[in-house]
Design a protein around this motif. Structure first.
Motif, PDB file in Angstrom:
ATOM      1  N   MET A   1       0.849  -1.177   0.000  1.00 14.50           N
ATOM      2  CA  MET A   1       0.000   0.000   0.000  1.00 14.50           C
ATOM      3  C   MET A   1       0.899   1.246   0.000  1.00 14.50           C
ATOM      4  O   MET A   1       1.871   1.307   0.724  1.00 14.50           O
ATOM      5  CB  MET A   1      -0.907  -0.019   1.224  1.00 14.50           C
ATOM      6  CG  MET A   1      -1.849   1.152   1.270  1.00 14.50           C
ATOM      7  SD  MET A   1      -3.068   1.041   2.572  1.00 14.50           S
ATOM      8  CE  MET A   1      -4.233  -0.033   1.793  1.00 14.50           C
ATOM      9  N   SER A   2       0.561   2.230  -0.805  1.00 13.92           N
ATOM     10  CA  SER A   2       1.377   3.441  -0.878  1.00 13.92           C
ATOM     11  C   SER A   2       0.889   4.497   0.115  1.00 13.92           C
ATOM     12  O   SER A   2      -0.278   4.524   0.491  1.00 13.92           O
ATOM     13  CB  SER A   2       1.361   4.007  -2.293  1.00 13.92           C
ATOM     14  OG  SER A   2       0.065   4.406  -2.631  1.00 13.92           O
ATOM     15  N   GLU A   3       1.802   5.343   0.506  1.00 14.52           N
ATOM     16  CA  GLU A   3       1.498   6.428   1.435  1.00 14.52           C
ATOM     17  C   GLU A   3       0.796   7.565   0.699  1.00 14.52           C
ATOM     18  O   GLU A   3       1.129   7.886  -0.439  1.00 14.52           O
ATOM     19  CB  GLU A   3       2.812   6.936   2.026  1.00 14.52           C
ATOM     20  CG  GLU A   3       2.660   8.024   3.031  1.00 14.52           C
ATOM     21  CD  GLU A   3       3.998   8.482   3.570  1.00 14.52           C
ATOM     22  OE1 GLU A   3       4.144   9.688   3.774  1.00 14.52           O
ATOM     23  OE2 GLU A   3       4.876   7.648   3.765  1.00 14.52           O
ATOM     24  N   THR A   4      -0.185   8.200   1.352  1.00 15.69           N
ATOM     25  CA  THR A   4      -0.884   9.332   0.756  1.00 15.69           C
ATOM     26  C   THR A   4       0.024  10.555   0.775  1.00 15.69           C
ATOM     27  O   THR A   4       0.673  10.835   1.781  1.00 15.69           O
ATOM     28  CB  THR A   4      -2.176   9.645   1.539  1.00 15.69           C
ATOM     29  OG1 THR A   4      -3.013   8.489   1.507  1.00 15.69           O
ATOM     30  CG2 THR A   4      -2.916  10.814   0.935  1.00 15.69           C
ATOM     31  N   VAL A   5       0.054  11.257  -0.335  1.00 18.39           N
ATOM     32  CA  VAL A   5       0.839  12.480  -0.453  1.00 18.39           C
ATOM     33  C   VAL A   5      -0.093  13.583  -0.943  1.00 18.39           C
ATOM     34  O   VAL A   5      -0.874  13.375  -1.866  1.00 18.39           O
ATOM     35  CB  VAL A   5       2.014  12.302  -1.442  1.00 18.39           C
ATOM     36  CG1 VAL A   5       2.763  13.603  -1.626  1.00 18.39           C
ATOM     37  CG2 VAL A   5       2.948  11.208  -0.973  1.00 18.39           C
ATOM     38  N   TYR A   6      -0.012  14.729  -0.317  1.00 20.15           N
ATOM     39  CA  TYR A   6      -0.817  15.884  -0.706  1.00 20.15           C
ATOM     40  C   TYR A   6       0.069  16.870  -1.439  1.00 20.15           C
ATOM     41  O   TYR A   6       1.213  17.103  -1.052  1.00 20.15           O
ATOM     42  CB  TYR A   6      -1.436  16.546   0.526  1.00 20.15           C
ATOM     43  CG  TYR A   6      -2.457  15.663   1.187  1.00 20.15           C
ATOM     44  CD1 TYR A   6      -3.793  15.740   0.837  1.00 20.15           C
ATOM     45  CD2 TYR A   6      -2.070  14.718   2.130  1.00 20.15           C
ATOM     46  CE1 TYR A   6      -4.729  14.900   1.414  1.00 20.15           C
ATOM     47  CE2 TYR A   6      -2.993  13.875   2.721  1.00 20.15           C
ATOM     48  CZ  TYR A   6      -4.316  13.971   2.353  1.00 20.15           C
ATOM     49  OH  TYR A   6      -5.236  13.139   2.924  1.00 20.15           O
ATOM     50  N   ALA A   7      -0.479  17.446  -2.489  1.00 20.91           N
ATOM     51  CA  ALA A   7       0.249  18.442  -3.267  1.00 20.91           C
ATOM     52  C   ALA A   7      -0.518  19.751  -3.236  1.00 20.91           C
ATOM     53  O   ALA A   7      -1.750  19.759  -3.262  1.00 20.91           O
ATOM     54  CB  ALA A   7       0.419  17.983  -4.709  1.00 20.91           C
ATOM     55  N   GLN A   8       0.229  20.825  -3.172  1.00 27.88           N
ATOM     56  CA  GLN A   8      -0.387  22.144  -3.256  1.00 27.88           C
ATOM     57  C   GLN A   8       0.337  22.937  -4.332  1.00 27.88           C
ATOM     58  O   GLN A   8       1.568  22.954  -4.393  1.00 27.88           O
ATOM     59  CB  GLN A   8      -0.298  22.897  -1.935  1.00 27.88           C
ATOM     60  CG  GLN A   8      -1.010  24.240  -1.997  1.00 27.88           C
ATOM     61  CD  GLN A   8      -1.074  24.907  -0.657  1.00 27.88           C
ATOM     62  OE1 GLN A   8      -0.048  25.140  -0.039  1.00 27.88           O
ATOM     63  NE2 GLN A   8      -2.272  25.192  -0.203  1.00 27.88           N
ATOM     64  N   TYR A   9      -0.454  23.554  -5.187  1.00 30.26           N
ATOM     65  CA  TYR A   9       0.057  24.405  -6.252  1.00 30.26           C
ATOM     66  C   TYR A   9      -0.442  25.811  -5.957  1.00 30.26           C
ATOM     67  O   TYR A   9      -1.648  26.055  -5.986  1.00 30.26           O
ATOM     68  CB  TYR A   9      -0.461  23.938  -7.611  1.00 30.26           C
ATOM     69  CG  TYR A   9      -0.224  22.470  -7.858  1.00 30.26           C
ATOM     70  CD1 TYR A   9       0.964  22.037  -8.410  1.00 30.26           C
ATOM     71  CD2 TYR A   9      -1.184  21.525  -7.506  1.00 30.26           C
ATOM     72  CE1 TYR A   9       1.195  20.685  -8.630  1.00 30.26           C
ATOM     73  CE2 TYR A   9      -0.966  20.173  -7.718  1.00 30.26           C
ATOM     74  CZ  TYR A   9       0.228  19.762  -8.277  1.00 30.26           C
ATOM     75  OH  TYR A   9       0.453  18.426  -8.490  1.00 30.26           O
ATOM     76  N   ALA A  10       0.461  26.694  -5.649  1.00 31.81           N
ATOM     77  CA  ALA A  10       0.096  28.083  -5.339  1.00 31.81           C
ATOM     78  C   ALA A  10       0.646  28.980  -6.433  1.00 31.81           C
ATOM     79  O   ALA A  10       1.848  28.967  -6.714  1.00 31.81           O
ATOM     80  CB  ALA A  10       0.666  28.491  -3.988  1.00 31.81           C
ATOM     81  N   CYS A  11      -0.235  29.749  -7.051  1.00 31.09           N
ATOM     82  CA  CYS A  11       0.174  30.712  -8.072  1.00 31.09           C
ATOM     83  C   CYS A  11       0.188  32.094  -7.437  1.00 31.09           C
ATOM     84  O   CYS A  11      -0.740  32.469  -6.722  1.00 31.09           O
ATOM     85  CB  CYS A  11      -0.762  30.669  -9.263  1.00 31.09           C
ATOM     86  SG  CYS A  11      -0.654  29.107 -10.161  1.00 31.09           S
ATOM     87  N   LEU A  12       1.244  32.828  -7.719  1.00 29.70           N
ATOM     88  CA  LEU A  12       1.487  34.101  -7.048  1.00 29.70           C
ATOM     89  C   LEU A  12       1.828  35.183  -8.056  1.00 29.70           C
ATOM     90  O   LEU A  12       2.431  34.907  -9.096  1.00 29.70           O
ATOM     91  CB  LEU A  12       2.651  33.932  -6.061  1.00 29.70           C
ATOM     92  CG  LEU A  12       2.494  32.749  -5.093  1.00 29.70           C
ATOM     93  CD1 LEU A  12       3.832  32.182  -4.709  1.00 29.70           C
ATOM     94  CD2 LEU A  12       1.724  33.174  -3.885  1.00 29.70           C
TER      95      LEU A  12
END
Length: 93
Positions: A1-12
């Motif tokens: 089972m793979s670990e959950t990873v969260y991604a955030q894309y912030a445009c500035l």
């Protein structure tokens, strides 16, 4: 089972005051911040000039929890450069 990873894309988008910063000092502050993050990885910092009229750069962060990427973006916003970059668009997945 793979670990959950969260991604955030912030445009500035940079304010006019961004041009007045000592860019070497601002870059060192951000580099120090990035190196101090234990759970958050910076996957990339990209120029968006020419892609979107309302942004100048995108910050791509990944972490094992949504709280970690949110806290990292808040910490980035407290840097000298971060205070002169307005968030125009963000996405978390």
């Amino acid at each position: 089972m793979s670990e959950t990873v969260y991604a955030q894309y912030a445009c500035l988008k940079g304010t006019r005051a961004l041009r007045d910063l000592d860019l070497d000092d601002a870059a060192q502050e951000i580099e120090h911040l990035f190196k101090g993050w234990e759970d958050v990885t910076v996957r990339g910092v990209y120029s968006t000039v020419g892609f979107r009229a309302d942004t100048d750069m995108m910050l791509w962060l990944v972490a094992p929890s949504p709280d970690a990427v949110q806290d990292a973006l808040v910490a980035f916003g407290r840097t000298r450069a971060g205070r002169e970059l307005e968030r125009t668009w963000t996405f978390m997945g």
